[in-house]
Write an enzyme that holds these catalytic residues in place. Structure first.
Site, short mmCIF file in Angstrom:
data_model
loop_
_atom_site.label_atom_id
_atom_site.label_comp_id
_atom_site.label_asym_id
_atom_site.label_seq_id
_atom_site.Cartn_x
_atom_site.Cartn_y
_atom_site.Cartn_z
N ASP A 26 11.09 -49.24 -14.15
CA ASP A 26 10.15 -50.07 -13.39
C ASP A 26 9.14 -49.19 -12.64
O ASP A 26 9.45 -48.06 -12.25
CB ASP A 26 10.93 -50.96 -12.41
CG ASP A 26 10.10 -52.13 -11.91
OD1 ASP A 26 9.04 -52.42 -12.49
OD2 ASP A 26 10.51 -52.74 -10.91
N TRP A 31 2.25 -47.28 -10.56
CA TRP A 31 1.88 -45.87 -10.76
C TRP A 31 0.41 -45.77 -11.18
O TRP A 31 -0.35 -44.94 -10.66
CB TRP A 31 2.78 -45.26 -11.84
CG TRP A 31 2.57 -43.81 -12.09
CD1 TRP A 31 3.20 -42.76 -11.48
CD2 TRP A 31 1.66 -43.22 -13.04
NE1 TRP A 31 2.74 -41.57 -11.98
CE2 TRP A 31 1.79 -41.82 -12.94
CE3 TRP A 31 0.76 -43.74 -13.97
CZ2 TRP A 31 1.06 -40.93 -13.72
CZ3 TRP A 31 0.02 -42.86 -14.74
CH2 TRP A 31 0.17 -41.47 -14.63
N HIS A 43 1.95 -47.78 -18.51
CA HIS A 43 2.93 -48.08 -19.57
C HIS A 43 2.94 -46.97 -20.62
O HIS A 43 4.00 -46.60 -21.13
CB HIS A 43 2.61 -49.42 -20.23
CG HIS A 43 2.80 -50.60 -19.31
ND1 HIS A 43 3.92 -50.75 -18.53
CD2 HIS A 43 2.01 -51.67 -19.03
CE1 HIS A 43 3.82 -51.87 -17.81
NE2 HIS A 43 2.67 -52.44 -18.10
N LEU A 137 23.22 -39.65 -30.00
CA LEU A 137 22.83 -40.52 -28.89
C LEU A 137 22.59 -41.92 -29.44
O LEU A 137 21.84 -42.10 -30.41
CB LEU A 137 21.53 -40.02 -28.22
CG LEU A 137 21.01 -40.92 -27.09
CD1 LEU A 137 21.94 -40.90 -25.88
CD2 LEU A 137 19.59 -40.51 -26.68
N ARG A 198 16.94 -55.02 -7.34
CA ARG A 198 17.46 -56.22 -8.01
C ARG A 198 17.67 -55.86 -9.48
O ARG A 198 17.18 -54.84 -9.96
CB ARG A 198 16.48 -57.39 -7.86
CG ARG A 198 15.05 -57.07 -8.27
CD ARG A 198 14.11 -58.28 -8.12
NE ARG A 198 12.73 -57.87 -8.34
CZ ARG A 198 11.86 -57.56 -7.38
NH1 ARG A 198 12.24 -57.63 -6.12
NH2 ARG A 198 10.63 -57.20 -7.68
C1 IPE Z 1 12.15 -55.58 -15.04
O1 IPE Z 1 11.01 -55.24 -14.35
C2 IPE Z 1 11.88 -55.57 -16.51
C3 IPE Z 1 11.61 -54.26 -17.09
C4 IPE Z 1 11.67 -53.10 -16.48
C5 IPE Z 1 11.30 -54.28 -18.48
P1 IPE Z 1 10.02 -56.34 -13.74
O2 IPE Z 1 8.92 -55.59 -13.08
O3 IPE Z 1 9.63 -57.29 -14.80
O4 IPE Z 1 10.94 -57.09 -12.71
P2 IPE Z 1 10.57 -57.91 -11.39
O5 IPE Z 1 9.54 -58.91 -11.79
O6 IPE Z 1 10.04 -56.93 -10.40
O7 IPE Z 1 11.87 -58.50 -10.96
C1 IPE Z 2 7.96 -51.73 -15.86
O1 IPE Z 2 6.85 -51.48 -15.06
C2 IPE Z 2 7.59 -51.99 -17.29
C3 IPE Z 2 7.67 -53.40 -17.68
C4 IPE Z 2 8.15 -54.36 -16.96
C5 IPE Z 2 7.13 -53.73 -18.98
P1 IPE Z 2 6.04 -52.65 -14.39
O2 IPE Z 2 4.92 -53.04 -15.31
O3 IPE Z 2 6.90 -53.77 -13.97
O4 IPE Z 2 5.42 -51.91 -13.13
P2 IPE Z 2 5.26 -52.51 -11.68
O5 IPE Z 2 6.59 -53.00 -11.24
O6 IPE Z 2 4.27 -53.62 -11.78
O7 IPE Z 2 4.77 -51.37 -10.87
MG MG Z 3 7.93 -54.15 -12.26
#
Ligand code: IPE
Ligand code: IPE
Ligand code: MG
Length: 244
Positions: A26, A31, A43, A137, A198
């Site tokens: 996450d 970032w 991403h 792995l 979470r």
């Molecule tokens: C969880 O991250 C899903 C992934 C890392 C793929 P999210 O950014 O979607 O989760 P929430 O919305 O903060 O709970």
């Molecule tokens: C996790 O990073 C990757 C995915 C959920 C696809 P996020 O895109 O949720 O990044 P934040 O949480 O918005 O920073």
């Molecule tokens: Mg996120």
């Protein structure tokens, strides 16, 4: 796999290593945003981190790695972001197929596939087949994965087996055999980056007895050194699995 069969009681000790690490990757969006860049740049950087962590795992004694790449809830994001992520997954598989095979990585996917582009589905099936003989792995990528969705699909599969008369008195092992992760060991450790504390619908059945680590580091900044420090801390934990 059920905790009671997967794990002996462990009292910790610095040499205790998690065999299966699961990561909620996450913080990619934040970032990029912090730098004034589009979220997709984060991403892309995140996908580079996956490659680095995958290369480092075997040397750290980690033999199973499961990463959360796209949740069943992530479809709520803009079309641009969703399509961009799908392109990153496609490229990752196309470009990494050769290298993963050579590194001894077995790649598998969990999550519902029918909502994904048929071309992506075909690529996923082909790399799963191509790497099926590898065991250094076991890398599992969760795409369009949601724990509740997986449990609902598993319940439906189990109901079918019961209706066909294949099972008469279903128990935990029968249910587990209907999950996307059937036959995989449970994660010992779940790591979430970016400071959120979470689980966001990740592996609710499988992580029932996992240890959790939440780190403020954003996923694009997460290095094998961060993982090494987390693994060292894991060694000091006492896992009781309900025992004393
Ligand atoms: C969880 O991250 C899903 C992934 C890392 C793929 P999210 O950014 O979607 O989760 P929430 O919305 O903060 O709970
Ligand atoms: C996790 O990073 C990757 C995915 C959920 C696809 P996020 O895109 O949720 O990044 P934040 O949480 O918005 O920073
Ligand atoms: Mg996120």
């Amino acid at each position: 796999m059920l905790a009671e069969t997967a794990q002996p009681l462990s009292t910790g000790g610095a040499d205790q290593r998690p065999r299966h690490v699961a990561i909620i990757m996450d913080g990619n969006g934040r970032w990029a945003t912090e730098r004034g860049w589009p979220r997709l740049v984060g991403h892309r950087r995140g996908a580079e981190r996956v490659k680095q962590i995958v290369r480092a795992c075997p040397g750290m004694g980690v033999n199973w790695l499961t990463v959360y790449a796209f949740s069943t809830e992530n479809w709520k994001r803009s079309t641009e972001e969703v399509l961009g992520l799908m392109k990153i997954f496609r490229r990752y598989i196309e470009r990494e197929a050769e290298g993963l095979s050579a590194q001894g990585v077995r790649l598998r996917f969990i999550g519902g596939r029918e909502r994904l582009d048929p071309k992506l589905q075909a690529l996923m099936a082909s790399i799963e087949a191509r790497t099926a003989g590898n065991s250094l792995l076991n890398l599992t990528v969760a795409i369009n994965y949601g724990g509740r969705d997986e449990l609902a699909r598993a319940a439906a599969r189990l109901a079918q087996k019961v209706a066909r008369g294949e099972i008469t008195d279903p128990g935990e092992a029968d249910f587990e055999a209907c999950l996307d992760t059937a036959g995989h060991p449970d994660p010992d450790l779940v790591v979430r980056t970016s400071g959120e504390t979470r689980t966001s619908n990740f592996l609710p059945w499988q992580a029932a007895y996992a240890e959790y680590e939440f780190t403020p580091t954003l996923w694009p900044d997460f290095t094998p050194q961060h993982l090494a420090a987390i693994l060292d801390r894991f060694g000091l934990r006492e896992r009781r699995f309900g025992g004393v």
